[in-house]
Enzyme design. Structure first.
Site, PDB file in Angstrom:
ATOM      1  CG  HIS A 112      19.310  40.242  33.926  1.00 29.66           C
ATOM      2  ND1 HIS A 112      19.334  39.776  35.209  1.00 29.66           N
ATOM      3  CD2 HIS A 112      19.746  39.217  33.167  1.00 29.66           C
ATOM      4  CE1 HIS A 112      19.778  38.529  35.234  1.00 29.66           C
ATOM      5  NE2 HIS A 112      20.051  38.170  34.007  1.00 29.66           N
ATOM      6  CB  CYS A 151      17.999  33.009  27.493  1.00 29.83           C
ATOM      7  SG  CYS A 151      18.352  31.487  28.393  1.00 29.83           S
ATOM      8  CB  CYS A 152      18.099  28.566  24.632  1.00 29.56           C
ATOM      9  SG  CYS A 152      19.095  28.361  26.122  1.00 29.56           S
ATOM     10  CD  GLU A 204      21.359  29.293  34.300  1.00 31.46           C
ATOM     11  OE1 GLU A 204      20.364  28.819  33.752  1.00 31.46           O
ATOM     12  OE2 GLU A 204      21.639  30.491  34.294  1.00 31.46           O
ATOM     13  CD  GLU A 242      21.800  28.939  29.189  1.00 31.43           C
ATOM     14  OE1 GLU A 242      22.323  28.987  30.326  1.00 31.43           O
ATOM     15  OE2 GLU A 242      21.105  29.854  28.715  1.00 31.43           O
TER      16      GLU A 242
HETATM   17  O1  FUB Z   1      20.206  35.683  32.891  1.00 32.71           O
HETATM   18  C1  FUB Z   1      19.791  35.767  31.544  1.00 32.71           C
HETATM   19  C2  FUB Z   1      19.874  34.412  30.898  1.00 32.71           C
HETATM   20  O2  FUB Z   1      18.991  33.513  31.556  1.00 32.71           O
HETATM   21  C3  FUB Z   1      21.213  33.730  30.994  1.00 32.71           C
HETATM   22  O3  FUB Z   1      22.097  34.080  30.004  1.00 32.71           O
HETATM   23  C4  FUB Z   1      20.838  32.308  30.937  1.00 32.71           C
HETATM   24  O4  FUB Z   1      21.857  31.460  31.379  1.00 32.71           O
HETATM   25  C5  FUB Z   1      19.622  32.272  31.792  1.00 32.71           C
HETATM   26  O5  FUB Z   1      19.974  32.202  33.140  1.00 32.71           O
HETATM   27 ZN    ZN Z   2      19.859  30.227  27.121  1.00 34.02          ZN
END
Ligand code: FUB
Ligand code: ZN
Length: 635
Positions: free
Chosen positions: A135, A404-405, A308, A324
């Site tokens: 990441h 993240c959300c 996911e 999600e």
């Molecule tokens: O991997 C980064 C974020 O965390 C992803 O976009 C989400 O789905 C969660 O897995």
């Molecule tokens: Zn998210």
């Protein structure tokens, strides 16, 4: 290829009966709530440590890195959201707060431009060794988006300079004739394109294109990387990363749904920027595939917790849905970019479906709790408990270990103005009915104000004020497909606009104060799934305007599966006058409740009794007592 430019937030004011309250909530409640968590001033589940990681990387504190490998992205998304808040309204304290975090990031940045606290503090020897899982490019992408938003909001360059140094380092490192690389989680691509637009620097466009076009090429970069480092890594699931095929050959949405959305948004953006028709065709094919077989009626994307991810066509289980919040936000990024290439009613409808349903469901009405997973059916004793349902939380938690959300919601809601309007050479596009105003430069300066009663009523009025009297240009207004019997009034006179692809095109000489009014009905629509969706056979779902409705136990008592909506029942539309859902619309009908025999199985058919049934907007579920919820109702 691009038919219009995105209208900058600085040119848009949101004064909307529905969305302004939500923006105010995000600005006044959600942003401070999230900042306190990121700075460990409040701990909901476990310490976030996200800002502390930067403090340690900046050598202003001692300690270990804590959190996800992508913990930095929570800070970046918050900074982006806070920058949008500044664009909406100056705020000295917020400005200073942002600057303090930027100061830390600046100090945490390494001499070559590298900025990532995990690899600075915890694993310096692992930098750039595992693009598939680590990441680094994802986190940088989010920081770049924050830098772009911050400079546009404040005209300051402190964050932009940092992200340009980091982006320059990435451009020096990756590309044709340099190191080969593809990010495992897409995000850097769309971020570099945004950075290209504010800086004009060709390298950013070229590197974005490289990352997009290198994905899916053979030999697999991820497998090469795995072999090179001989890590104990599992084999690559190429579909999970959308790297199973070169992007122009992809026609089916697969793999991790957020990654997919960020990739498709970047592909659309690149095709708009460069006029690349084959890339645009791939975007259309992927969008068609999603709309035809892979999206929940609420806009939710991704049917399974495992990876996911998207699953095969028509596999849309309601009770184990993943959907999600971030995936729907990513779909908004994709849809907006597709609209900028070609205004299409179905794409603007899709944007509405996301915004008024899956996305808004992600946030508690008081702004302090958030859904990551958005199911369409919840039974508290099963959801969150039974093995295949563990991921389905029956109530919004205050925070998530993988957070993240929540900050993604903040940045989307505060930048909503960017989704409503588009500015073409001589056409102003109104993609969403969003109250407020926007300024354009078509045939001189033009101001357009919008008064909207959406989503509860189908009435909207646009007032057009050109600086130049009699300026000729076109106003294109999306007519949502949920509106019926619309009639159009130009300065109070009924007229028939030219309709094309869900947009009305009104091309004329405009005078200050001209109005275009649309008055339409928002009937309650009964929706049915394609029968290929096995779980929805015999079920119906209610929609009014762009809003999907659901049943909750606190209005109807359990089990909700016992309730039926007779085919001929008249559905009443009522305003809710008190409680948490005050001001919203509810649907009510005289329905049927079936009561079964007491044993698990019986030869006796359940007995039907009359029952009053009430449905509320799906986005508002889970704001009263805990209990069952379902979107699809037996008919
Ligand atoms: O991997 C980064 C974020 O965390 C992803 O976009 C989400 O789905 C969660 O897995
Ligand atoms: Zn998210």
């Amino acid at each position: 290829m691009r038919t219009q430019q995105n209208v900058p937030l600085s040119a848009v004011r949101v004064e909307d009966g529905f969305w302004s309250n939500i923006q105010t909530l995000v600005r006044d409640v959600v942003l401070p709530y999230q900042a306190d968590i990121l700075e460990d001033k409040s701990v909901v589940t476990e310490k976030s440590h996200a800002v502390e990681n930067f403090r340690i990387a900046a050598r202003e504190a001692e300690g270990e890195f804590q959190g996800m490998v992508f913990q930095d992205s929570d800070v970046a998304k918050w900074l982006e959201a806070a920058s949008y808040a500044l664009a909406l309204q100056p705020d000295e304290a917020l400005n200073a707060h942002i600057d303090e975090i930027i100061r830390l990031i600046d100090k945490a940045q390494q001499a070559d431009g590298y900025v990532n606290t995990y690899f600075t503090v915890k694993a310096p020897d692992k930098k750039w060794t595992n693009l598939r899982d680590n990441h680094e490019l994802y986190c940088l992408g989010h920081m770049i988006e924050a830098g772009v938003a911050h400079t546009l909001a404040t005209n300051k360059h402190n964050l932009l300079d940092i992200v340009c140094r980091a982006a320059d380092m990435v451009c020096r490192r990756f590309g044709p004739g340099k190191t080969r690389g593809v990010p495992g989680h897409e995000e850097i691509e769309l971020a570099l394109l945004r950075l290209y637009r504010v800086t004009g620097k060709q390298d950013y466009l070229d590197t974005a294109r490289y990352f997009i076009e290198e994905r899916g090429k053979q030999p697999s970069f991820f497998e090469e990387e795995r072999a090179r480092h001989a890590y104990d890594l599992r084999a690559t699931n190429e579909e999970y990363h959308q790297s199973h095929l070169p992007v122009r050959e992809q026609t089916e949405a697969v793999g991790h749904s957020v990654r997919a959305m960020y990739l498709y948004a970047a592909m659309a953006d690149l095709s708009a920027e460069t006029g690349d028709a084959s890339l645009y065709e791939a975007c259309r094919a992927l969008l068609d595939n999603i709309l035809e077989s892979k999206m929940y009626v609420t806009g939710g994307l991704g049917s399974t917790f495992h990876g996911e991810a998207f699953t095969p066509a028509y596999d849309l289980p309601n009770d184990t849905a993943y959907a999600e919040t971030c995936a729907s936000i990513g779909m908004c990024f994709f849809a907006r970019r597709m609209l900028e290439i070609k205004p299409e009613g179905r794409v603007a409808d899709l944007l509405e479906r996301q915004l008024f349903n899956n996305i808004l469901a992600g946030i508690q009405l008081d702004g302090t709790r958030f859904f990551y997973v958005n199911p369409l059916e919840v039974i508290p004793s099963i959801s969150g408990a039974a093995p295949a349902h563990k991921h389905v939380q029956p109530q919004r938690p205050g925070w998530h270990a993988c957070a993240c959300c929540p900050p993604n919601l903040s940045r989307l809601i505060l930048s909503l103005g960017r989704y409503a309007w588009g500015s073409g050479d001589r056409t102003i596009y109104a993609h969403l009915w969003l109250g407020g105003s926007a300024q354009f430069s078509v045939a001189g300066r033009v101001d357009v104000a919008c008064e909207s009663q959406y989503p509860w009523n189908g009435a909207v009025c646009y007032t057009i004020s050109p600086a130049m009297e009699g300026a000729r240009f076109c106003l294109a207004i999306h007519l949502p497909s949920c509106c019926r019997n619309a009639y159009w009034l130009l300065n109070g006179e009924v007229f028939e606009p030219d309709m094309k692809d869900g947009y009305a095109y009104i091309d004329r000489a405009w005078h200050k104060g001209d109005t275009v009014k649309i008055i339409s009905e928002l009937p309650v629509l009964r929706l049915y799934s394609n029968l290929a969706v096995p779980r929805n056979a015999g079920l119906t779902c209610l929609q009014r305007g762009p809003v999907i409705f659901c049943l909750e136990e606190c209005d109807n008592s359990a089990p909700l599966a016992a309730l039926r909506l007779p085919p001929d029942a008249e559905i009443g539309v009522e305003k809710i006058h008190d409680g948490a859902l005050k001001g919203m619309t509810a649907l009510t009908w005289e329905g049927v409740r079936e009561i079964s025999d007491t044993g698990l199985y019986s030869e006796r058919h359940p007995i039907a009794y009359p029952a009053k049934v009430k449905a509320i907007p799906y986005f508002a579920w889970g704001n009263r007592e805990a209990g069952e919820m379902r979107v699809w109702v037996r008919e």
